[in-house]
Scaffold this active site. Sequence first.
Site, PDB file in Angstrom:
ATOM      1  N   LYS A  44       1.152  -1.369  -0.055  1.00 36.01           N
ATOM      2  CA  LYS A  44      -0.071  -0.006  -0.109  1.00 36.01           C
ATOM      3  C   LYS A  44       0.823   1.310   0.165  1.00 36.01           C
ATOM      4  O   LYS A  44       1.680   1.590   0.975  1.00 36.01           O
ATOM      5  CB  LYS A  44      -0.946   0.131   1.171  1.00 36.01           C
ATOM      6  N   GLY A  55      -8.704   9.176   8.906  1.00 37.02           N
ATOM      7  CA  GLY A  55      -8.973   9.343  10.402  1.00 37.02           C
ATOM      8  C   GLY A  55     -10.074  10.094  10.866  1.00 37.02           C
ATOM      9  O   GLY A  55     -10.217  10.453  11.891  1.00 37.02           O
ATOM     10  N   GLY A  58     -11.331   7.644   5.649  1.00 33.60           N
ATOM     11  CA  GLY A  58     -12.675   8.655   6.220  1.00 33.60           C
ATOM     12  C   GLY A  58     -13.956   7.811   6.238  1.00 33.60           C
ATOM     13  O   GLY A  58     -15.091   8.391   7.005  1.00 33.60           O
ATOM     14  N   ASN A  88     -10.207   1.542   9.287  1.00 33.94           N
ATOM     15  CA  ASN A  88      -9.211   1.277  10.393  1.00 33.94           C
ATOM     16  C   ASN A  88      -9.714   1.945  11.517  1.00 33.94           C
ATOM     17  O   ASN A  88     -10.165   1.611  12.447  1.00 33.94           O
ATOM     18  CB  ASN A  88      -8.057   1.669   9.846  1.00 33.94           C
ATOM     19  N   THR A  89      -9.781   3.531  11.354  1.00 36.30           N
ATOM     20  CA  THR A  89     -10.117   4.178  12.602  1.00 36.30           C
ATOM     21  C   THR A  89     -11.624   4.107  13.202  1.00 36.30           C
ATOM     22  O   THR A  89     -11.543   3.757  14.289  1.00 36.30           O
ATOM     23  CB  THR A  89      -9.956   5.555  12.188  1.00 36.30           C
TER      24      THR A  89
END
Lengths: 256, 370
Positions: free
Chosen positions: A95, A156, A183, A204-205
Amino acid sequence: MLKIADKIFSSRLFTGTGKFSSPAAMESALLASESELVTVALKRVDLQDESDDLLKHLNYPHINLLPNTSGVRNAKEAVFAAQMAREALETNWLKLEIHPDPKYLMPDPIETLKATEELAKLGFIVLPYIHADPVLCKRLEDAGTAAVMPLGSPIGSNKGLKTIDFLEIIISQSNVPVIIDAGIGSPSDAAKAMEIGADAVLVNTAIAVSGNPTKMAKAFKIAVQAGRMAYEARLGQVYSQAVASSPLTAFLDDEF
Amino acid sequence: MSFNDIFECHSWEETSRSIYAKTSADVEQALNASKRTLEDFKALISPAAAPYLERMAQLSQQLTLKRFGNTIQMYVPLYLSNECNNICTYCGFSYDNKVRRKTLSPMEIMEEVAVIKEMGYDHVLLVTGEANQSVHTDYFKKVLELIRPHFAHISMEVQPLDLSDYQELTPYGLNTVLVYQETYHEEDYKKHHPKGKKSNFQYRLDTPDRLGQAGIHKMGLGVLIGLEDWRTDSFFTALHLNYLEKKYWQSKYSISFPRLRPFSGGLEPKVAMNDRELVQLICAYRLFNEEIELSISTRESVAFRDNVIKLGITSISAGSKTNPGGYAVEPQSLEQFEISDERTAAEIAEMIHKQGYEAVWKDWDMSLTK
């Protein structure tokens, strides 16, 4: 089933490893998500240490590691990081993240394109993190990218799909898988991304900072499946058409 | 990967069966879809879509206005030569058709240009037969050099060329290349083109790929309607377009709808297409692809052209002559085909204006591609 390069994925939910309260919490959430591609920041792992704590918790046969270059600031640094990751983690998947801006972590499109060109030539399967820029996506395709990873909103931020108009253009004209990255703040955002035709999402976040990461990971899994199902079932048009008072095809009834 | 890799995965017969098997439910789904697929296109060109023509026309008009506004582009063909080494069963320029052959000299070209410019045109389409001894890349270079100062946009509809030829011609001011596959039915293609370089189906099929590789600004696709089943042929055109748009994303695309017309030594169309079906096809393309330019020529009748400009068409020719020298040098020489709408360019512009549209004569500038 989703195919990227030579790999087939049955889950379209990709996940990250940052921001969890502990490696154990991360492991539990990732298993609940059933994600098969998990990105891990090179800067977080000790590449020399085979018993690195983070990597230890990712040691499952169904989990493919996707090292990311978070922290590098230009193409040169990215290529160097990629080569290190390939050697240490024995994967040519990458990535590509190049953000010279440490505050908002905005991806640098020029350096990303340069690095993609070089890394593709070096045999890497490159998945670049980018702005939702349709032209850049086509440029990356020409450069040999394996997929594109446009952002939904600032990384994030949990703000959702602020770039949806551009994501739709990217999806409509892409020859490579489109993975919406950054996002996505809620399962409904992920479902929406899948409904508009994204091939996968990376979250993720929203999972890591939720009150219950394991439960949230499962919610994302279901949302991604629902969104994909809706896309395959095909959404109807949103707007309605007015019926014109004078038909446009009446002339066809006349004898010419 | 070239288009041929995709083409080989589609059988003509299976595609045809699939189009004719579409139901009104498939058409409804296509009309209601937020994004339309190739399967939707099949439904929209199928017989099942016939009762939905008015709805298709309304949608097509809305989408065309959204993307192109109230404008119609004007272009005119300039036939440079009727020399041709091909035998094509449907064409007045066919090698076995005993007519006097002519290739315009530089002086004659300029005589033609003077008349075309007087008509108001800034966009010209150069047309020839395929005679590689006399009408070749060097000839085209000279023509482009000669006429370039007089036109903002130059298109070409000549024999398919090699990649290197297109690369050579682009700096001379070539903007657009039109290359119709005639038919995607490989066996029938060979029957209609028994002799000459044009008999090479594969070379023709690969031409848009070469145009894309050469970075041609715009390419025009289409089939000759009447040679084979128009629904199946049009699906293959849409398939080709879909592939090209994604691969050569910096090019623009247009589609034309030439229906077989009478000509010297003529061939009766194998499959007739009536006006209602042509409207269906135009609308189907617009619903499938909001960005595509759709063009209609003087082959069509006055009444048809007057009405169809509101249904999805974005460019139109007028005052056309389909013979080399037809405007000034030899107005009575053999035409490639008979035209139906003989109104002048000014009359067509007036008709366009009366319908609330602007006739656009110039929509490019050479300085942009120098």
